[in-house]
Design an enzyme around this catalytic site. Structure first.
Site, PDB file in Angstrom:
ATOM      1  CB  THR A   5     -49.355   6.830 -81.305  1.00  0.00           C
ATOM      2  OG1 THR A   5     -49.862   8.135 -81.547  1.00  0.00           O
ATOM      3  CG2 THR A   5     -47.883   6.775 -81.655  1.00  0.00           C
ATOM      4  CE  LYS A  61     -48.667   9.644 -84.339  1.00  0.00           C
ATOM      5  NZ  LYS A  61     -48.653  10.293 -82.960  1.00  0.00           N
ATOM      6  CB  THR A  77     -48.554  20.136 -84.217  1.00  0.00           C
ATOM      7  OG1 THR A  77     -49.218  20.100 -85.463  1.00  0.00           O
ATOM      8  CG2 THR A  77     -48.299  21.553 -83.819  1.00  0.00           C
ATOM      9  CD  GLU A  98     -55.471  11.911 -77.706  1.00  0.00           C
ATOM     10  OE1 GLU A  98     -54.549  11.097 -77.826  1.00  0.00           O
ATOM     11  OE2 GLU A  98     -55.514  12.775 -76.815  1.00  0.00           O
ATOM     12  CG  ASN A 124     -55.685  12.460 -73.354  1.00  0.00           C
ATOM     13  OD1 ASN A 124     -54.629  11.994 -73.757  1.00  0.00           O
ATOM     14  ND2 ASN A 124     -56.562  13.059 -74.146  1.00  0.00           N
ATOM     15  CB  SER A 147     -50.067   9.248 -74.627  1.00  0.00           C
ATOM     16  OG  SER A 147     -49.686  10.423 -73.963  1.00  0.00           O
TER      17      SER A 147
END
Lengths: 410, 410
Positions: B164, B190, B201, B282, B405, B410
């Site tokens: 993603t 991923k 997680t 991220e 974010n 997302s």
């Protein structure tokens, strides 16, 4: 580093009432900052009762430990000598080994000598950088001048002297009538980062001229703290230093022991100050109230509220004005408290966003987006499980938070 | 939004071994993304045993609940029909009400019909946006093509299809010799945000041609997960979807049930994949290993490690290359696990920073600053209390995390 005043700051510092039996002074001791005041002294008359709530950090600072020890040992007779509070900013005197205790002892002795108040009634606090020795000589050198400059009218200056990364000084007040007479409450606070609940999370000093028995004062403070300062969070981090003290000089001769109107007025002041701390959250551009209802218990409600309030993904979505309710669902799911996907509902302001395990049929993205554009945002979650409620407050997580904390050694 | 490849990414995707009894196919179903693959199918021969660990989120997704139900109901005879895994990216099918369960049922039926594997052995996962209905028809329309395109040599494409916000596909491998024969392990993963421990997680699929009894497979997976995937954190947020599955085809005919060398090789693969997830955190620019020793227990050690790893103030200090060990002290203090200020010591890499409740006499700021300039940073904390140890991994908190974010849904 001069930070711009928070966009969420109140228009101005309030005109706080003078509290009989209480005097303040501030000075520039050069602990760390230049060209600003960094020490404040508050001195209270004999008859003053004192209560406190402190950080539960296992690595809490020497001043915090000293205050806790003194309050634990206090008897009702202790108030005969009055009380004093000395606070410095710029250095937290935390994680400074035995040097830290020495600094506290030296400062309290000097204050005791200057004011005539016994050392076991002299409370201190330090806020600022961790792990550097406190240059207590610089503070002690100012104590005589502080003591001779004490004034009943200097609380606003005291609020300035205790600031660190704060972008505005914080004050709040209330008046309450008891038996036809008026008593006053005035409080000041500092705090903007390293703020999380479950303990006293910043420096807060509240004063009243009411007469309140020591045990009642402590009980009110602890109980109201759980609904105010323990319900705010900026970044989930908890200071090693932070302290909340409430002092009742009794100078009005009005007894407010166990008085519910007094407790309500005190809660108003504490809620106001706690919200001001959130409004000065590092980098904050949005003030967020999270209302939880229908939880299995009040405790569960607070766990859910804080999970949402502390979630970096929720806080960045708010910063981006994105009505990303999926992240609210995520935060509820991870909190550990009871939740049932198919029973919970989520609203942004008065816009119902999700219910019965899915997006609400009436919801439109533009309705949520409009709520997110506001400067004050309310997120409501009903768990649909029971009667538990809680309200918590936080701010958004922005680039400015990263800038402040990646570049500034606090 | 095309994100730049993480500076912490490995140079290239590894050459993974083919696992006998396992075939893959990928397709572009247009679930959400355009111009990229977003569905992968893995099909395993009869005799395959399957184990799984899943998010503990109370709001976990329909596919997660379905996988959990199927594994809970599985018997040793279940493996007679083989097994299949279908994963889509772009939509998590989480918080989609009863529609979510329908989507899972429709997809698993279609996979069962195409492959001849019974539906109770068809596992699915979905990753991406929360709360939007999964357009399962688009996925089902691709299943025949996926089934006819299965190949033993297509695992790298599968690793791409499940991404993603990942900036690189993640793979790891190991070989282990048992009774003179070699068995292989190959895994893909991923995950880059909404990553926190205490549960599976992210999406992780690991395959081996070893023969491992079902209960032993589950035991190994759960135990090693606690030391690998449950010891990483990017942002303390926990997905509603994430899943870790381990499948043993048995095609090598080498029995690895309870084999310690096999378990060690599996741990190597799981550790590698878990670190790759952190390396794709991220906005990450630093890979941080936090080694805790001397804690009162292993549990306490992990609590301390995760408190440090999740602290926004520690993570921003690392982003700013600031050797701000005071924030490490703060995080230890707030963790809730046992700590004694005067017994703990802190090192950055091999540089002793603090000991005996204060900065170490040998410490110089420039030594700490040099450690912080590295791309891989080690923080060591010795509590001085007992034998408890833990190692956890995280990354720094940067402007890019906020950018991703606050702007990306997302």
């Amino acid at each position: 580093m001069a930070l711009p005043r928070s966009p969420l700051a109140p228009a101005e510092f309030p005109q706080l009432p003078q509290i009989d039996g209480l005097r303040f002074a501030s000075a520039a001791a050069g602990v760390k900052y230049k060209d600003r005041t960094d020490v404040m002294l508050a001195v209270m008359d004999p008859g003053t009762t004192v209560a406190g709530v402190f950080t539960r950090s296992a690595t809490r600072s020497a001043p915090v430990r000293d205050c806790q020890d003194k309050l634990a040992a206090a008897t009702d007779a202790a108030s005969d000598t009055g009380a004093a509070i000395l606070v410095n900013s710029g250095n937290s005197n935390a994680f400074t080994g035995h040097h830290g205790q020495t600094s506290v002892a030296e400062i309290t002795s000097a204050v005791a000598a200057a004011t005539g108040i016994t050392a076991d009634r002299v409370f201190t606090a330090s806020t600022g950088v961790i792990g550097e020795p406190l240059p207590h000589d610089r503070i002690i050198a100012k104590i005589d001048a502080l003591n001779s400059g004490l004034s009943g009218d200097a609380i606003a200056d005291a609020a300035e002297a205790i600031m660190t990364t704060d972008t505005f000084p914080k004050g709040a007040k209330a008046e309450v009538e008891i038996d036809g007479k008026t008593v006053s409450i005035a409080g000041i606070a500092k705090g903007s980062g390293m703020v999380a609940p479950d303990m006293a999370t910043m420096l807060v000093y509240i004063f009243t001229d009411a007469k309140v028995a020591r045990s009642s004062l402590q009980e009110m403070l602890s109980e109201i703290c759980d609904r105010t300062f323990n319900c705010i969070t900026v970044d989930s981090d908890t200071s090693t230093s932070d302290s909340l003290m409430l002092c009742a000089t009794g100078a009005s001769a009005v007894d407010a022991t166990g008085n519910t109107a007094f407790a309500a007025a005190l809660e108003e002041v504490m809620l106001d100050l706690s919200h001001q701390v959130v409004r000065d959250g590092e980098g904050a551009t949005k003030f967020v109230e999270i209302q939880i209802s229908g939880a299995a218990s009040d405790t569960d409600a607070k766990v859910h509220g804080l999970a949402i309030a502390n979630s970096p993904l929720v806080k960045t979505a708010i910063a981006g004005e994105d009505p990303n309710w999926g992240r609210v669902v995520m935060a509820i799911g991870k909190s550990g408290a009871a939740a049932d996907r198919d029973l919970l509902s989520i609203s942004f302001g008065d816009v119902l966003v999700a219910e019965k395990g899915w997006v609400a049929p009436s919801y439109k993205e533009e309705l949520g987006a409009a709520e997110m554009k506001k400067q004050e945002i309310t997120i409501k979650v009903d768990l649909g499980l029971g009667d538990g409620t809680a309200t918590v407050w936080t701010c958004d997580l922005t680039h400015q938070y990263i800038t402040i904390n990646a570049d500034y050694r606090s």
